[in-house]
Design an enzyme around this catalytic site. Structure first.
Site, PDB file in Angstrom:
ATOM      1  N   SER A 178      -9.491   0.079   7.345  1.00 19.88           N
ATOM      2  CA  SER A 178      -8.962   0.194   5.989  1.00 19.88           C
ATOM      3  C   SER A 178      -8.355  -1.066   5.405  1.00 19.88           C
ATOM      4  CB  SER A 178      -7.934   1.325   5.927  1.00 19.88           C
ATOM      5  OG  SER A 178      -8.565   2.569   6.055  1.00 19.88           O
ATOM      6  N   SER A 226      -9.099   2.207   3.119  1.00 21.73           N
ATOM      7  CA  SER A 226      -8.237   2.906   2.181  1.00 21.73           C
ATOM      8  C   SER A 226      -7.230   1.980   1.481  1.00 21.73           C
ATOM      9  CB  SER A 226      -7.479   4.018   2.916  1.00 21.73           C
ATOM     10  OG  SER A 226      -6.668   3.491   3.964  1.00 21.73           O
ATOM     11  N   LYS A 247       0.846  -1.197   0.000  1.00 17.51           N
ATOM     12  CA  LYS A 247       0.000   0.000   0.000  1.00 17.51           C
ATOM     13  C   LYS A 247       0.879   1.244   0.000  1.00 17.51           C
ATOM     14  CE  LYS A 247      -3.727   2.132   2.724  1.00 17.51           C
ATOM     15  NZ  LYS A 247      -4.564   1.965   3.938  1.00 17.51           N
TER      16      LYS A 247
END
Length: 485
Positions: A192, A168, A93
């Site tokens: 997330s 996210s 990420k």
């Protein structure tokens, strides 16, 4: 990408290697049916195809991945590979640092940020022989539960590209779901890892706070007391293997726990002797009918596996979001960018600017009082775990909504906070630092995945893996794949 299968002789079609689990890849390397270079080429092709329709990649690291794959191929050819994940691809990420690779973190202000150091989890992965393929999309600073940002645009769901991937860690979950390699690293401040994993139909684990170190690279340090780093994968065994690699003590992270290396048994078995508390709504939350139905069926499945199910075991006040989470989370978000002037935020999402502005309005007293209430919430879970071994809930109150939206403002006809009200099951677990996982447990009437959240006491990830592995064996999901063109 079309669904395929292994041939009768045990060989695998070249364009199906990216879909194999990490466990299957390691076995294939051992038996010399294919090489890490074969796998990386298929993973890159899958990422390029998926990125074209779902927008999952911020920065590709394909050249270095190919070079690492060549090294791993040579090591496997001599029978001397090093590390638990030798030659296995993994994505990272974009909030997590990879040395020499841009770390935009969804923020226009980070356009020139190229860290010179790996985050602890990336160092651990490289030491274990894993191959970093790319940085995946996220929202700005991880502030919301989708992966849309001003620097990378809208990330979409491979099950239906009109819908959001969630976030996210949306690029991570969407790419794993689409078959772009078996493993991804995500982060989770208010859900997330779990929200996008639920929306995309994959496994995500938020470990106990401090089990996986965040330093030295996590930019910016938003959700400072809430954020966890953890695995996203297609299978429970893969998620457990990835967690084994990245769970380690690191003095550079003040929250890092000095615990010995972990190992997890992902072999499925019965759940006899385990008491599981279930809650479909935490006593107050609005939940979509399809999610309620899937959750009840999942709880029944756990009961059929031998677990003793205790219904309605959790009852929380409906004002937790406003009185506990926002004063803490929004203040920490504002503090993370307090050194930036107004012009640096001008190109940020308007919703992000609103969160930062609201965070700046809370006083120190507001923040401390919210943390007192947070301690009471933690105490509530301590009491619950005196009577049950684990808790299950829906992961999210809804399934994936329209791509590009911040969220939904109504669930089953009930008004909710558009930012966080439709995910009432995820952020209370961040407030307490408890470990939690999401596993697929069904689909809604539109064919979109639904997730089951499993919560256990602190540092009892072993129990989460045991429950998840048993459920996975009873209700296998890996055969279900989004139909990518």
């Amino acid at each position: 990408m079309k669904a395929g299968s292994a041939r009768a002789d045990g060989a695998v079609d070249a364009n199906e290697l990216a879909r194999l689990s990490a466990v299957e890849l390691l076995e294939g390397y051992r038996s010399r049916r294919f090489t890490p270079r074969d796998v990386i080429e298929d993973v890159i092709a899958a990422l390029e195809l998926t990125n074209a329709s779902c927008n999952v990649v911020v920065t590709a690291t394909y050249d270095s991945a190919r070079a690492a794959a060549d090294e791993a191929t040579a090591a496997w050819s001599t029978g001397r590979p090093e590390g638990k994940l030798a030659g296995v691809p993994v994505s990272i990420k974009d909030l997590v640092y990879v040395a020499g690779v841009r770390a935009l973190g969804g923020a226009p202000a980070n356009k020139d940020l190229v860290p010179s150091v790996d985050a602890a989890v990336v160092s651990a992965l490289k030491s274990a022989g894993a191959i970093v393929t790319c940085k995946t999309t996220t929202c700005e600073s991880g502030y919301k539960l989708t992966a849309d940002s001003p620097v990378s645009g809208i990330t979409r769901n491979p099950w239906n590209t009109d819908r959001t991937s969630g976030g996210s860690s949306g690029g991570a979950a969407a790419s794993v779901a689409a078959g772009c390699g078996p493993l991804a690293i995500g982060t989770d401040g208010v859900g997330s890892i779990r929200v996008p994993s639920s929306f995309c139909g994959v496994v995500g684990i938020k470990p106990t706070f401090g089990l996986v170190p965040r330093s030295p690279g996590f930019s910016p340090p938003s959700w400072a007391s809430l954020a966890h780093t953890g695995p996203i994968a297609r299978t429970v065994a893969d998620a457990a293997l990835l967690l084994e690699v990245v769970a380690a003590h690191d003095l550079r992270d003040a929250a890092s726990l000095p615990v010995p290396p972990r190992s997890f048994d992902a072999i499925p078995g019965k759940l006899d002797g385990i008491t599981i508390g279930s809650s479909v709504d935490f006593g107050y939350a609005a939940v979509a009918p399809d999610v309620r139905k899937a959750f009840r069926l999942a709880a029944d499945t756990l009961g059929s596996l031998g677990a003793d199910i205790v219904p309605d075991c959790v009852q929380f006040a409906p004002d937790m979001l406003e009185r506990i989470l926002k004063p803490i989370a929004y203040t920490e978000q504002a503090a993370a960018v307090s050194g930036r002037d107004t012009s640096a935020l001008a190109s940020s999402d308007s919703d992000y600017r609103d969160v930062v502005a609201q965070g700046a309005t809370y006083s120190g007293i507001d923040y401390v009082e919210a943390n007192y209430r947070r301690n009471s919430l933690r105490a509530s879970f301590l009491e619950i775990f005196k009577t049950v071994d684990a808790i299950v809930t829906p992961t999210v109150a809804v399934t994936a909504f329209q791509a590009g939206a911040l969220g939904v403002d109504r669930v089953d006809g009930v008004a909710v906070d558009r930012h966080l009200g439709w995910s009432p099951f995820s952020w209370p677990i961040n407030l307490t630092g408890l470990p939690a996982a999401t596993i697929p447990c069904g689909f809604d009437s539109d064919g979109l995945p639904i997730g089951l959240q499993i919560v256990a006491p602190w540092l009892d990830e072993d129990l989460i893996v045991r429950i998840a592995a048993a459920f996975e064996a009873a209700r296998p999901w890996a055969r279900f794949r989004p139909r990518m063109s």
